[in-house]
Design a protein around this motif. Structure first.
Motif, PDB file in Angstrom:
ATOM      1  N   ASP A   5     -78.727 -15.082 -76.180  1.00  8.44           N
ATOM      2  CA  ASP A   5     -77.881 -16.267 -76.315  1.00  8.44           C
ATOM      3  C   ASP A   5     -76.500 -15.990 -75.727  1.00  8.44           C
ATOM      4  O   ASP A   5     -75.802 -15.089 -76.195  1.00  8.44           O
ATOM      5  N   PRO A   6     -76.057 -16.728 -74.709  1.00  5.14           N
ATOM      6  CA  PRO A   6     -74.728 -16.473 -74.122  1.00  5.14           C
ATOM      7  C   PRO A   6     -73.625 -16.732 -75.133  1.00  5.14           C
ATOM      8  O   PRO A   6     -73.734 -17.611 -75.994  1.00  5.14           O
ATOM      9  N   SER A   7     -72.510 -15.997 -74.981  1.00  6.39           N
ATOM     10  CA  SER A   7     -71.409 -16.106 -75.944  1.00  6.39           C
ATOM     11  C   SER A   7     -70.701 -17.463 -75.877  1.00  6.39           C
ATOM     12  O   SER A   7     -70.122 -17.914 -76.853  1.00  6.39           O
ATOM     13  N   TRP A   8     -70.754 -18.114 -74.702  1.00  7.23           N
ATOM     14  CA  TRP A   8     -70.034 -19.373 -74.531  1.00  7.23           C
ATOM     15  C   TRP A   8     -70.812 -20.570 -75.056  1.00  7.23           C
ATOM     16  O   TRP A   8     -70.315 -21.687 -75.061  1.00  7.23           O
ATOM     17  N   TRP A   9     -72.041 -20.308 -75.511  1.00 13.31           N
ATOM     18  CA  TRP A   9     -72.925 -21.418 -75.826  1.00 13.31           C
ATOM     19  C   TRP A   9     -72.425 -22.250 -77.010  1.00 13.31           C
ATOM     20  O   TRP A   9     -72.342 -23.479 -76.943  1.00 13.31           O
ATOM     21  N   ARG A  10     -72.148 -21.590 -78.091  1.00 12.53           N
ATOM     22  CA  ARG A  10     -71.751 -22.323 -79.302  1.00 12.53           C
ATOM     23  C   ARG A  10     -70.441 -23.092 -79.124  1.00 12.53           C
ATOM     24  O   ARG A  10     -70.353 -24.262 -79.521  1.00 12.53           O
ATOM     25  N   PRO A  11     -69.374 -22.462 -78.546  1.00 15.61           N
ATOM     26  CA  PRO A  11     -68.149 -23.252 -78.327  1.00 15.61           C
ATOM     27  C   PRO A  11     -68.386 -24.460 -77.436  1.00 15.61           C
ATOM     28  O   PRO A  11     -67.831 -25.535 -77.689  1.00 15.61           O
ATOM     29  N   SER A 206     -77.875 -28.477 -76.874  1.00  8.97           N
ATOM     30  CA  SER A 206     -78.537 -28.077 -78.113  1.00  8.97           C
ATOM     31  C   SER A 206     -80.045 -27.901 -77.911  1.00  8.97           C
ATOM     32  O   SER A 206     -80.644 -26.957 -78.437  1.00  8.97           O
ATOM     33  N   ARG A 207     -80.637 -28.800 -77.160  1.00  7.97           N
ATOM     34  CA  ARG A 207     -82.089 -28.706 -76.914  1.00  7.97           C
ATOM     35  C   ARG A 207     -82.429 -27.476 -76.089  1.00  7.97           C
ATOM     36  O   ARG A 207     -83.423 -26.797 -76.350  1.00  7.97           O
ATOM     37  N   LEU A 208     -81.590 -27.184 -75.101  1.00  8.50           N
ATOM     38  CA  LEU A 208     -81.840 -26.010 -74.259  1.00  8.50           C
ATOM     39  C   LEU A 208     -81.705 -24.727 -75.058  1.00  8.50           C
ATOM     40  O   LEU A 208     -82.397 -23.743 -74.795  1.00  8.50           O
ATOM     41  N   ARG A 209     -80.829 -24.743 -76.039  1.00  9.00           N
ATOM     42  CA  ARG A 209     -80.653 -23.544 -76.857  1.00  9.00           C
ATOM     43  C   ARG A 209     -81.935 -23.202 -77.624  1.00  9.00           C
ATOM     44  O   ARG A 209     -82.254 -22.032 -77.849  1.00  9.00           O
ATOM     45  N   LEU A 210     -82.680 -24.223 -78.016  1.00 10.17           N
ATOM     46  CA  LEU A 210     -83.967 -23.972 -78.661  1.00 10.17           C
ATOM     47  C   LEU A 210     -84.932 -23.279 -77.698  1.00 10.17           C
ATOM     48  O   LEU A 210     -85.663 -22.357 -78.084  1.00 10.17           O
ATOM     49  N   GLU A 211     -84.943 -23.746 -76.450  1.00 10.90           N
ATOM     50  CA  GLU A 211     -85.800 -23.101 -75.448  1.00 10.90           C
ATOM     51  C   GLU A 211     -85.357 -21.658 -75.228  1.00 10.90           C
ATOM     52  O   GLU A 211     -86.174 -20.765 -75.039  1.00 10.90           O
ATOM     53  N   TRP A 212     -84.028 -21.440 -75.238  1.00 13.14           N
ATOM     54  CA  TRP A 212     -83.485 -20.087 -75.044  1.00 13.14           C
ATOM     55  C   TRP A 212     -83.931 -19.172 -76.189  1.00 13.14           C
ATOM     56  O   TRP A 212     -84.342 -18.025 -75.970  1.00 13.14           O
ATOM     57  N   ALA A 213     -83.852 -19.699 -77.407  1.00 15.36           N
ATOM     58  CA  ALA A 213     -84.266 -18.897 -78.570  1.00 15.36           C
ATOM     59  C   ALA A 213     -85.771 -18.621 -78.526  1.00 15.36           C
ATOM     60  O   ALA A 213     -86.229 -17.529 -78.895  1.00 15.36           O
ATOM     61  N   ARG A 214     -86.524 -19.599 -78.075  1.00 18.29           N
ATOM     62  CA  ARG A 214     -87.976 -19.403 -77.964  1.00 18.29           C
ATOM     63  C   ARG A 214     -88.308 -18.324 -76.947  1.00 18.29           C
ATOM     64  O   ARG A 214     -89.183 -17.490 -77.182  1.00 18.29           O
ATOM     65  N   GLU A 215     -87.611 -18.322 -75.820  1.00 20.45           N
ATOM     66  CA  GLU A 215     -87.849 -17.301 -74.810  1.00 20.45           C
ATOM     67  C   GLU A 215     -87.452 -15.920 -75.329  1.00 20.45           C
ATOM     68  O   GLU A 215     -88.146 -14.931 -75.063  1.00 20.45           O
ATOM     69  N   ALA A 216     -86.338 -15.860 -76.074  1.00 19.05           N
ATOM     70  CA  ALA A 216     -85.916 -14.574 -76.642  1.00 19.05           C
ATOM     71  C   ALA A 216     -86.957 -14.055 -77.625  1.00 19.05           C
ATOM     72  O   ALA A 216     -87.248 -12.850 -77.664  1.00 19.05           O
ATOM     73  N   ALA A 217     -87.536 -14.950 -78.431  1.00 24.15           N
ATOM     74  CA  ALA A 217     -88.569 -14.545 -79.386  1.00 24.15           C
ATOM     75  C   ALA A 217     -89.801 -14.019 -78.655  1.00 24.15           C
ATOM     76  O   ALA A 217     -90.425 -13.039 -79.084  1.00 24.15           O
ATOM     77  N   MET A 218     -90.151 -14.651 -77.537  1.00 26.29           N
ATOM     78  CA  MET A 218     -91.301 -14.190 -76.763  1.00 26.29           C
ATOM     79  C   MET A 218     -91.038 -12.819 -76.161  1.00 26.29           C
ATOM     80  O   MET A 218     -91.926 -11.971 -76.109  1.00 26.29           O
ATOM     81  N   GLU A 219     -89.779 -12.595 -75.711  1.00 26.97           N
ATOM     82  CA  GLU A 219     -89.442 -11.283 -75.155  1.00 26.97           C
ATOM     83  C   GLU A 219     -89.577 -10.202 -76.219  1.00 26.97           C
ATOM     84  O   GLU A 219     -90.108  -9.122 -75.970  1.00 26.97           O
ATOM     85  N   ARG A 220     -89.080 -10.515 -77.436  1.00 28.41           N
ATOM     86  CA  ARG A 220     -89.180  -9.527 -78.522  1.00 28.41           C
ATOM     87  C   ARG A 220     -90.639  -9.266 -78.883  1.00 28.41           C
ATOM     88  O   ARG A 220     -91.030  -8.126 -79.156  1.00 28.41           O
TER      89      ARG A 220
END
Length: 243
Positions: A5-11, A206-220
């Motif tokens: 998750d990039p650091s700039w995402w939440r702000p 916000s929607r893209l962040r879900l895809e980002w989290a899903r990809e991170a989970a797949m990597e793990r």
């Protein structure tokens, strides 16, 4: 591209949501208090301040799906596919708003909830085709899903100019070819368009962040799979690995 998750995402997300809610509140105030009531149709004409901006947001979202689909087919980077799918999902939501508000306005303006005139018919086809995009994407597994989805994202874009030009290309359209607004009506419509576009951007992040989290989970999961296999467990979550 790494799925962390990039650091700039939440702000960025908080800033966009704050701007979107502020602009939507101003838009609602202008629709209810500032925009005059149209002489012939009455208060129902104010649906146009939601109907038109949602249509613009739909075209922007599906246009972005088209661009990101081309980018994925060119680079094979998962993030472009994630952006295309996220934009397409939001485009379908805004298209549904158009499909709901349109008949409400038509019932007052044309004395009918629905008629098979060119703009309505082509937009319904657009809605069905992009709904099909998600059905096809959900039915495929990871190997072909991204490529097939991207091809669909490119092919389906052909229907957008058809919707846009339907009034000029076919006779019998009840939609006016040109609408001229002035004064507070024009200001309200422009402000509403801006509010919905910023709302689209906030929802997209916000929607893209879900895809980002899903990809991170797949990597793990992929990183843990060899370790699970060494301990005799099926990495897919099923039974034990046979010897």
């Amino acid at each position: 591209m790494n799925a962390n998750d990039p650091s700039w995402w939440r702000p960025l997300g908080r800033a966009l949501w704050g701007a979107a809610f502020l602009l939507l509140a101003v838009s609602a105030w202008m629709i209810l208090s500032k925009a005059p009531i149209e002489a012939q149709m009455g208060p129902v004409q104010k649906i146009v301040y939601v109907h038109v901006p949602s249509a613009i947001a739909t075209l922007l979202a599906f246009g972005f799906t088209f661009a990101c689909s081309i980018a994925y087919l060119t680079t094979k980077s998962w993030v472009w596919d994630a952006m295309a799918a996220s934009a397409c999902e939001l485009g379908l939501v805004f298209a549904t708003v158009v499909m709901v508000t349109g008949p409400l306005w038509a019932r007052s303006a044309w004395n009918t909830w629905w008629t098979w005139e060119p703009r309505l018919t082509t937009f319904l086809i657009l809605w069905i085709l992009y709904a099909g995009y998600h059905v096809v994407r959900a039915s495929l597994h990871s190997g072909a899903k991204r490529t097939v989805s991207s091809i669909l994202g490119v092919v389906l874009f052909v229907n957008l100019p058809v919707v846009w030009m339907s009034i000029q290309w076919w006779r019998g359209s009840l939609h006016p070819q040109k609408v001229t607004m002035t004064g507070d009506m024009r200001a309200t419509l422009l402000e509403s368009m801006l509010a919905w576009i910023v709302f689209l951007a906030a929802a997209f992040v916000s929607r893209l962040r879900l895809e980002w989290a899903r990809e991170a989970a797949m990597e793990r999961e992929n990183e843990m799979a060899p370790g699970l296999a060494r301990h005799g467990r099926d990495p897919s979550g099923g039974g034990r690995v046979s010897a």
